[in-house]
Write a protein that holds these residues in place. Structure first.
Motif, PDB file in Angstrom:
ATOM      1  N   PRO A  57      -5.978   6.888  -5.656  1.00  0.00           N
ATOM      2  CA  PRO A  57      -6.622   5.813  -4.892  1.00  0.00           C
ATOM      3  C   PRO A  57      -7.361   4.798  -5.757  1.00  0.00           C
ATOM      4  CG  PRO A  57      -6.941   7.904  -3.787  1.00  0.00           C
ATOM      5  CD  PRO A  57      -6.297   8.220  -5.099  1.00  0.00           C
ATOM      6  N   GLN A 114       0.833  -1.202   0.000  1.00  0.00           N
ATOM      7  CA  GLN A 114       0.000   0.000   0.000  1.00  0.00           C
ATOM      8  C   GLN A 114       0.868   1.253   0.000  1.00  0.00           C
ATOM      9  OE1 GLN A 114      -3.556   0.225  -0.114  1.00  0.00           O
ATOM     10  NE2 GLN A 114      -3.178  -1.884  -0.769  1.00  0.00           N
ATOM     11  N   ARG A 122       1.065   4.172  -2.868  1.00  0.00           N
ATOM     12  CA  ARG A 122       0.667   5.527  -2.464  1.00  0.00           C
ATOM     13  C   ARG A 122       1.829   6.514  -2.491  1.00  0.00           C
ATOM     14  NH1 ARG A 122      -0.614   4.305   2.349  1.00  0.00           N
ATOM     15  NH2 ARG A 122       1.348   5.013   3.289  1.00  0.00           N
TER      16      ARG A 122
END
Length: 228
Positions: free
Chosen positions: A119, A108, A112
């Motif tokens: 997203p 993740q 990110r």
């Protein structure tokens, strides 16, 4: 007029010459040290290497401490001559399955903070990656296979670093001859490796050769290449 890039200034002959030059160096000239600039260049080619889904499962530990090297010697039968003589000695670590799982904190963060994915794009990529792990390669649930899949990717970085080194006249040796469990125990005890997130994939020694190697031996292209 065709497209030109900086890379096109390197000739095919020069690239092949680097492959011919490179060999698995067993003993290095301990009196010769690789410059900081040159080794930063070698490490950068590892950092810029490709990885599956761009998740970069590697960590490069440059072991310059004679004391740490000495502690590795009893458990690295394939590096008995390289550990004492190499200018630079690298341990290549690979992420453990918990980090490489779909939806893990690590993957993740990569999507990110490193890949800068919106997203909705990250969500789609996570679903694709999850399907890949479960169905395409069927890695999920097999801890050893999952670790080895990550370790395989570290070898892309290893190959790039060794080739880059050869291109600037620096020798190297990839090493798998070691007791994985014992080496990891040493690294953990020394605070070098977090066993909750990493395991060792391979080692690599860099420096300058003492002796000229015998000629390179390989199968012919006809023996290893098929066109269909």
């Amino acid at each position: 007029m065709g497209n030109t890039t900086k890379a096109s200034t390197i000739t095919k002959e020069e690239i092949l010459a680097a492959y011919e030059y490179r060999h698995a160096t067993r003993v290095f000239d301990s009196s010769r040290k690789i410059s900081h600039e040159d080794f930063e260049f070698i490490l950068e080619t590892g950092r810029l290497s490709p990885s599956s889904f761009g998740f970069e499962p590697w960590n490069f530990v440059v072991v310059q401490s004679p004391e740490i090297r000495e502690k590795l010697v009893p458990y690295a039968w394939g590096a008995q001559k390289q550990l004492p003589t190499a200018s630079h000695f690298v341990l290549i670590l690979s992420r453990l399955p918990r980090d490489m799982a779909a939806g893990s904190e690590y993957t993740q963060r990569m999507m990110r903070d490193v890949q800068k994915l919106p997203p909705e794009v990250a969500e789609g990529k996570q679903k694709t990656y999850d399907f890949f792990l479960k169905s395409d390669f069927r890695l999920e649930g097999n801890e050893r296979a999952m670790f080895e899949w990550g370790a395989r990717q570290t070898y892309l970085a290893l190959g790039n670093m060794m080739t880059a080194a050869a291109q600037i006249g620096i020798d190297s040796c990839p090493i798998e001859g070691f007791d994985k469990e014992k080496i990891e125990q040493v690294l953990t005890a020394e605070g070098i490796m977090d066993p909750e997130h990493f395991g060792i994939a391979c080692m690599a020694a860099f420096g300058y050769r003492v002796n000229e190697p015998r000629g390179k031996t390989r199968q012919t292209a006809g023996q290893v290449v098929r066109w269909v």
